[in-house]
Design an enzyme around this catalytic site. Structure first.
Site, mmCIF file in Angstrom:
data_model
loop_
_atom_site.group_PDB
_atom_site.id
_atom_site.type_symbol
_atom_site.label_atom_id
_atom_site.label_comp_id
_atom_site.label_asym_id
_atom_site.label_seq_id
_atom_site.Cartn_x
_atom_site.Cartn_y
_atom_site.Cartn_z
ATOM 1 N N ARG A 158 -17.641 -2.109 -1.822
ATOM 2 C CA ARG A 158 -17.740 -3.514 -2.270
ATOM 3 C C ARG A 158 -18.270 -4.416 -1.155
ATOM 4 O O ARG A 158 -17.812 -5.552 -0.981
ATOM 5 C CB ARG A 158 -16.379 -4.053 -2.746
ATOM 6 C CG ARG A 158 -15.763 -3.332 -3.928
ATOM 7 C CD ARG A 158 -16.611 -3.496 -5.192
ATOM 8 N NE ARG A 158 -15.921 -3.010 -6.367
ATOM 9 C CZ ARG A 158 -16.000 -1.756 -6.817
ATOM 10 N NH1 ARG A 158 -16.736 -0.864 -6.173
ATOM 11 N NH2 ARG A 158 -15.354 -1.420 -7.913
ATOM 12 N N SER A 232 -11.838 -6.798 -11.269
ATOM 13 C CA SER A 232 -10.827 -6.715 -10.199
ATOM 14 C C SER A 232 -10.901 -7.985 -9.350
ATOM 15 O O SER A 232 -11.976 -8.319 -8.852
ATOM 16 C CB SER A 232 -11.110 -5.532 -9.278
ATOM 17 O OG SER A 232 -11.143 -4.331 -10.006
ATOM 18 N N GLU A 329 -12.128 -9.722 -3.971
ATOM 19 C CA GLU A 329 -13.448 -9.136 -4.229
ATOM 20 C C GLU A 329 -14.342 -10.221 -4.839
ATOM 21 O O GLU A 329 -15.538 -10.294 -4.567
ATOM 22 C CB GLU A 329 -13.311 -7.970 -5.228
ATOM 23 C CG GLU A 329 -14.659 -7.356 -5.574
ATOM 24 C CD GLU A 329 -14.651 -6.544 -6.849
ATOM 25 O OE1 GLU A 329 -14.033 -5.467 -6.869
ATOM 26 O OE2 GLU A 329 -15.280 -6.979 -7.832
HETATM 27 P P1 FAD Z 1 -22.622 -13.317 -10.153
HETATM 28 O O1 FAD Z 1 -21.166 -13.377 -10.443
HETATM 29 O O2 FAD Z 1 -23.504 -14.285 -10.857
HETATM 30 O O3 FAD Z 1 -22.834 -13.464 -8.577
HETATM 31 C C1 FAD Z 1 -22.049 -12.743 -7.676
HETATM 32 C C2 FAD Z 1 -22.472 -13.119 -6.228
HETATM 33 O O4 FAD Z 1 -23.791 -12.682 -5.976
HETATM 34 C C3 FAD Z 1 -22.498 -14.630 -5.995
HETATM 35 O O5 FAD Z 1 -22.136 -14.871 -4.658
HETATM 36 C C4 FAD Z 1 -23.965 -15.001 -6.216
HETATM 37 O O6 FAD Z 1 -24.360 -16.175 -5.517
HETATM 38 C C5 FAD Z 1 -24.666 -13.771 -5.663
HETATM 39 N N1 FAD Z 1 -25.935 -13.474 -6.350
HETATM 40 C C6 FAD Z 1 -26.081 -13.187 -7.669
HETATM 41 N N2 FAD Z 1 -27.370 -12.897 -7.940
HETATM 42 C C7 FAD Z 1 -28.051 -13.002 -6.771
HETATM 43 C C8 FAD Z 1 -29.426 -12.831 -6.409
HETATM 44 N N3 FAD Z 1 -30.358 -12.503 -7.310
HETATM 45 N N4 FAD Z 1 -29.773 -13.026 -5.117
HETATM 46 C C9 FAD Z 1 -28.846 -13.371 -4.194
HETATM 47 N N5 FAD Z 1 -27.545 -13.565 -4.485
HETATM 48 C C10 FAD Z 1 -27.141 -13.374 -5.752
HETATM 49 N N6 FAD Z 1 -17.871 -4.665 -10.274
HETATM 50 C C11 FAD Z 1 -17.928 -3.381 -9.809
HETATM 51 O O7 FAD Z 1 -18.429 -3.146 -8.706
HETATM 52 N N7 FAD Z 1 -17.412 -2.351 -10.529
HETATM 53 C C12 FAD Z 1 -16.837 -2.529 -11.738
HETATM 54 O O8 FAD Z 1 -16.391 -1.583 -12.353
HETATM 55 C C13 FAD Z 1 -16.775 -3.859 -12.268
HETATM 56 N N8 FAD Z 1 -16.189 -4.096 -13.462
HETATM 57 C C14 FAD Z 1 -16.116 -5.371 -13.943
HETATM 58 C C15 FAD Z 1 -15.518 -5.575 -15.202
HETATM 59 C C16 FAD Z 1 -15.432 -6.850 -15.725
HETATM 60 C C17 FAD Z 1 -14.776 -7.052 -17.064
HETATM 61 C C18 FAD Z 1 -15.969 -7.950 -15.005
HETATM 62 C C19 FAD Z 1 -15.909 -9.333 -15.562
HETATM 63 C C20 FAD Z 1 -16.552 -7.757 -13.749
HETATM 64 C C21 FAD Z 1 -16.633 -6.460 -13.209
HETATM 65 N N9 FAD Z 1 -17.215 -6.203 -11.957
HETATM 66 C C22 FAD Z 1 -17.303 -4.922 -11.480
HETATM 67 C C23 FAD Z 1 -17.744 -7.316 -11.138
HETATM 68 C C24 FAD Z 1 -19.186 -7.754 -11.512
HETATM 69 O O9 FAD Z 1 -19.548 -7.276 -12.770
HETATM 70 C C25 FAD Z 1 -20.204 -7.268 -10.485
HETATM 71 O O10 FAD Z 1 -19.877 -7.745 -9.197
HETATM 72 C C26 FAD Z 1 -21.633 -7.728 -10.837
HETATM 73 O O11 FAD Z 1 -22.558 -7.104 -9.968
HETATM 74 C C27 FAD Z 1 -21.800 -9.239 -10.735
HETATM 75 O O12 FAD Z 1 -23.054 -9.565 -11.278
HETATM 76 P P2 FAD Z 1 -23.403 -11.038 -11.716
HETATM 77 O O13 FAD Z 1 -24.871 -11.075 -12.029
HETATM 78 O O14 FAD Z 1 -22.499 -11.495 -12.774
HETATM 79 O O15 FAD Z 1 -23.139 -11.829 -10.348
HETATM 80 N N1 EPU Z 2 -2.556 0.903 -11.261
HETATM 81 C C1 EPU Z 2 -1.249 0.520 -11.481
HETATM 82 N N2 EPU Z 2 -1.038 -0.641 -12.165
HETATM 83 C C2 EPU Z 2 -2.037 -1.416 -12.644
HETATM 84 C C3 EPU Z 2 -3.368 -1.017 -12.417
HETATM 85 C C4 EPU Z 2 -3.606 0.160 -11.714
HETATM 86 O O1 EPU Z 2 -0.316 1.176 -11.073
HETATM 87 O O2 EPU Z 2 -1.749 -2.438 -13.271
HETATM 88 C C5 EPU Z 2 -2.808 2.161 -10.511
HETATM 89 C C6 EPU Z 2 -2.780 3.392 -11.429
HETATM 90 O O3 EPU Z 2 -2.094 4.417 -10.773
HETATM 91 C C7 EPU Z 2 -4.238 3.806 -11.516
HETATM 92 C C8 EPU Z 2 -4.799 3.309 -10.185
HETATM 93 O O4 EPU Z 2 -4.050 2.128 -9.882
HETATM 94 O O5 EPU Z 2 -4.376 5.173 -11.657
HETATM 95 C C9 EPU Z 2 -6.276 2.969 -10.232
HETATM 96 O O6 EPU Z 2 -6.532 2.095 -11.329
HETATM 97 P P1 EPU Z 2 -7.951 2.091 -12.083
HETATM 98 O O7 EPU Z 2 -8.401 3.459 -12.356
HETATM 99 O O8 EPU Z 2 -7.879 1.121 -13.194
HETATM 100 O O9 EPU Z 2 -8.947 1.554 -10.975
HETATM 101 P P2 EPU Z 2 -8.815 0.395 -9.898
HETATM 102 O O10 EPU Z 2 -8.663 1.036 -8.564
HETATM 103 O O11 EPU Z 2 -7.814 -0.630 -10.290
HETATM 104 C C10 EPU Z 2 -11.368 0.346 -9.334
HETATM 105 C C11 EPU Z 2 -12.406 -0.704 -9.196
HETATM 106 C C12 EPU Z 2 -12.956 -1.075 -10.564
HETATM 107 C C13 EPU Z 2 -13.588 0.169 -11.191
HETATM 108 C C14 EPU Z 2 -12.503 1.259 -11.315
HETATM 109 C C15 EPU Z 2 -13.070 2.570 -11.803
HETATM 110 C C16 EPU Z 2 -11.900 -1.966 -7.191
HETATM 111 C C17 EPU Z 2 -11.364 -3.230 -6.615
HETATM 112 N N3 EPU Z 2 -11.871 -1.875 -8.535
HETATM 113 O O12 EPU Z 2 -10.286 -0.250 -10.034
HETATM 114 O O13 EPU Z 2 -13.981 -2.037 -10.392
HETATM 115 O O14 EPU Z 2 -14.131 -0.105 -12.457
HETATM 116 O O15 EPU Z 2 -11.898 1.486 -10.020
HETATM 117 O O16 EPU Z 2 -13.813 3.175 -10.810
HETATM 118 O O17 EPU Z 2 -12.346 -1.091 -6.459
HETATM 119 C C18 EPU Z 2 -14.359 -4.392 -10.211
HETATM 120 O O18 EPU Z 2 -14.770 -4.163 -9.068
HETATM 121 O O19 EPU Z 2 -14.366 -5.537 -10.719
HETATM 122 C C19 EPU Z 2 -13.856 -3.279 -11.008
HETATM 123 C C20 EPU Z 2 -13.365 -3.453 -12.232
#
Ligand code: FAD
Ligand code: EPU
Length: 333
Positions: A158, A232, A329
Site C-alpha cells: 500500500r 480498509s 490507508e
Molecule cells: P481516489 O480515491 O480518487 O484517489 C486516491 C488518491 O490518489 C488521492 O490522494 C488522489 O489525489 C490520488 N490520485 C488519484 N488519481 C490520481 C492521478 N491520476 N494522478 C495522481 N494522483 C491521483 N484498495 C486495494 O488496494 N485493495 C482492495 O482490495 C481494495 N478494496 C476496496 C473496496 C472498497 C469497497 C472500496 C471503497 C475501496 C477499496 N480499495 C482497495 C481502495 C481503492 O479502491 C483503491 O485505493 C483505488 O486505487 C482508489 O482509486 P480511486 O480512483 O478511487 O482514487
Molecule cells: N478479521 C477479523 N475481524 C474482522 C475482519 C478481519 O478477525 O472484522 C481477520 C480474520 O481472521 C481474517 C483476517 O482478519 O481472516 C483478514 O481479513 P480479510 O481477508 O478480510 O482481509 P484484510 O486483511 O482485512 C486485506 C486488504 C484488502 C483486501 C483483502 C484481500 C489491507 C489494509 N486490506 O484486508 O484491501 O481486499 O486483504 O486481499 O491490506 C483495501 O485496501 O481497501 C482493501 C479492501
C-alpha cells in the site's frame, strides 16, 4: 470549469463537502492549459480511497483520460497501455474477455487505473507491481511529461513514491501493464481455492478466478452504492519478531501472517474487532458488521470529521490494548 459543486457523488464514503472549482480533464493539451492558470488542490479519480473532512477551497481535477492500446505483443504476453481515467474493474473485465491474465485477482476494486499505482493496489495474493511496466505522468508545476518505470515507483505494501516524495506533485495520465497469455492462476489466498473447490472447478480459467474473487469480496465488503465506505480504513500493521513474541505471549490466538523479512503482519480487522468495535455504530458512522476494518457512513449523513474522529478513537483503543499503532490507508483531506 464548474463552481461550488457538491463532491458527495464523487467519493464512495458519500461525504457532502463542496469544491470551489471543478474540472474534468481528458487530454494533455487541456490539462496543461489548466495547470498554467491554476494548480489543483486535489486530483480525483473514483474517490474510493478518500475521506473528505472539509470543503476543498481550490480546484478539483477529475481524471478522465481514456483509451486502451496494445503496445507490444508476443505469443506469451501483451503490454497494454490504459488511460488513467479508465475504471479499474472494467479494464480487469476487458483483459479477461481478451484472454489476458494477471489482474483477475484484483477484480472489483473500485476506482480508476491512474490511482492504482498510488497505493500499489492489492488483493487476494496479487499487487499491481506484479504486472506493472511503466506509467506516464505530468509534473503539475512545469507541465513536463515523465515516464516512471517499475523500480522508480518504489512500490511497497500500500505504498509508492507517489504517496511519499511525489505526493501531490504529479498527475498520472496512463499506466502500462504486462498481461499474460499463458495463465498461471494465483490461488495462494485460501478462500479462492475453497470457492473453486465448492464449485468442483479443478483447472480454473482467469474468469473462474475473477468470479471467485467477486463472490468473496461481495460476501464481506459493503457496496459503496448501498453503504458509504472507502474499503480498509487502516493498513494492516507489520511488526517486528520481538514485538510479535510479546503480542502472542498475551494473545496466543492473534491472527498473523509471517513476512519474508522475519516480521509479522497482523490483520487490523482482528485488532479492531478485539477492541469491541465490530458492528458498533457511533452517530452516523461505525465499523462494519462483517469487516471491522471498513468504516461506514450510515444513510449518507456522516460528516468527514465524524468518520475521522471514530478512526482516531479506534486507533487509540488498539494502541492502548495491543501497543500497535494503526496508520490510515485512506487519504484524509
Ligand atoms: P481516489 O480515491 O480518487 O484517489 C486516491 C488518491 O490518489 C488521492 O490522494 C488522489 O489525489 C490520488 N490520485 C488519484 N488519481 C490520481 C492521478 N491520476 N494522478 C495522481 N494522483 C491521483 N484498495 C486495494 O488496494 N485493495 C482492495 O482490495 C481494495 N478494496 C476496496 C473496496 C472498497 C469497497 C472500496 C471503497 C475501496 C477499496 N480499495 C482497495 C481502495 C481503492 O479502491 C483503491 O485505493 C483505488 O486505487 C482508489 O482509486 P480511486 O480512483 O478511487 O482514487
Ligand atoms: N478479521 C477479523 N475481524 C474482522 C475482519 C478481519 O478477525 O472484522 C481477520 C480474520 O481472521 C481474517 C483476517 O482478519 O481472516 C483478514 O481479513 P480479510 O481477508 O478480510 O482481509 P484484510 O486483511 O482485512 C486485506 C486488504 C484488502 C483486501 C483483502 C484481500 C489491507 C489494509 N486490506 O484486508 O484491501 O481486499 O486483504 O486481499 O491490506 C483495501 O485496501 O481497501 C482493501 C479492501
Amino acid at each position: 470549469m464548474e463552481q461550488n459543486i457538491s463532491l458527495q457523488s464523487y467519493n464512495t464514503f458519500g461525504i457532502d463537502v463542496h469544491a470551489a472549482r471543478f474540472a474534468t480533464v481528458h487530454s494533455l493539451k487541456q490539462l496543461r492549459a489548466i495547470l498554467r492558470k491554476e494548480q489543483p488542490a486535489l486530483i480525483l479519480g473514483g474517490g474510493s480511497n478518500l475521506l473528505l473532512t472539509k470543503n476543498v477551497e481550490g480546484l478539483v481535477l477529475k481524471n478522465d483520460f481514456r483509451g486502451i492500446e496494445r503496445l507490444k505483443e508476443t505469443k506469451d504476453s501483451a503490454i497494454v497501455r490504459f488511460g488513467a481515467g479508465e475504471n479499474w474493474h472494467e479494464i480487469v473485465l476487458w483483459a479477461i474477455e481478451n484472454g489476458l491474465g494477471g489482474i483477475e485477482n484484483l477484480s472489483l476494486i473500485p476506482g480508476t487505473v491512474g490511482a492504482a499505482p498510488i497505493q500499489n493496489i492489492g488483493a487476494y495474493g496479487v499487487e499491481l507491481c506484479d504486472v506493472f511496466v511503466e506509467l506516464e505522468a505530468i509534473y503539475l508545476k512545469s507541465g513536463r511529461k515523465r515516464v516512471f518505470h517499475l523500480e522508480e515507483c518504489k512500490f511497497g505494501y500500500r505504498d509508492s513514491v507517489f504517496k511519499r516524495r511525489l505526493k501531490g506533485k504529479v498527475f498520472i495520465t496512463s499506466v502500462s501493464l504486462k498481461l499474460t497469455k499463458k495463465h498461471q492462476p494465483q490461488l495462494s489466498y485460501g478462500a479462492i481455492g475453497k470457492v473453486l473447490e465448492e464449485q468442483s472447478i479443478k483447472k480454473p480459467t482467469i474468469k473462474d478466478v475473477s468470479d471467485a474473487v467477486i463472490q468473496i469480496r461481495s460476501s464481506k465488503l459493503p457496496d459503496p452504492k448501498v453503504l458509504g465506505n472507502s474499503g480498509s480504513f487502516f493498513k494492516n500493521p507489520e511488526i517486528s519478531a520481538a514485538k510479535f513474541k510479546v503480542l502472542t505471549a498475551k494473545f496466543p490466538e492473534a491472527v498473523h501472517y509471517p513476512l519474508p523479512d522475519g516480521r509479522f503482519k497482523i490483520p487490523a480487522g482482528w485488532l479492531i474487532e478485539q477492541c469491541g468495535w465490530k458492528g458498533k455504530r457511533v452517530g452516523n458512522t461505525g465499523a462494519h458488521k462483517n469487516q471491522a476494518l471498513v468504516l461506514v457512513n450510515y444513510d449518507g449523513k456522516a460528516t468527514g470529521k465524524e468518520v475521522f474522529d471514530l478512526a482516531m478513537s479506534i486507533q487509540a483503543s488498539v494502541q492502548s490494548k495491543f501497543d500497535i499503532l494503526l496508520t490510515p490507508e485512506v487519504n484524509v483531506i
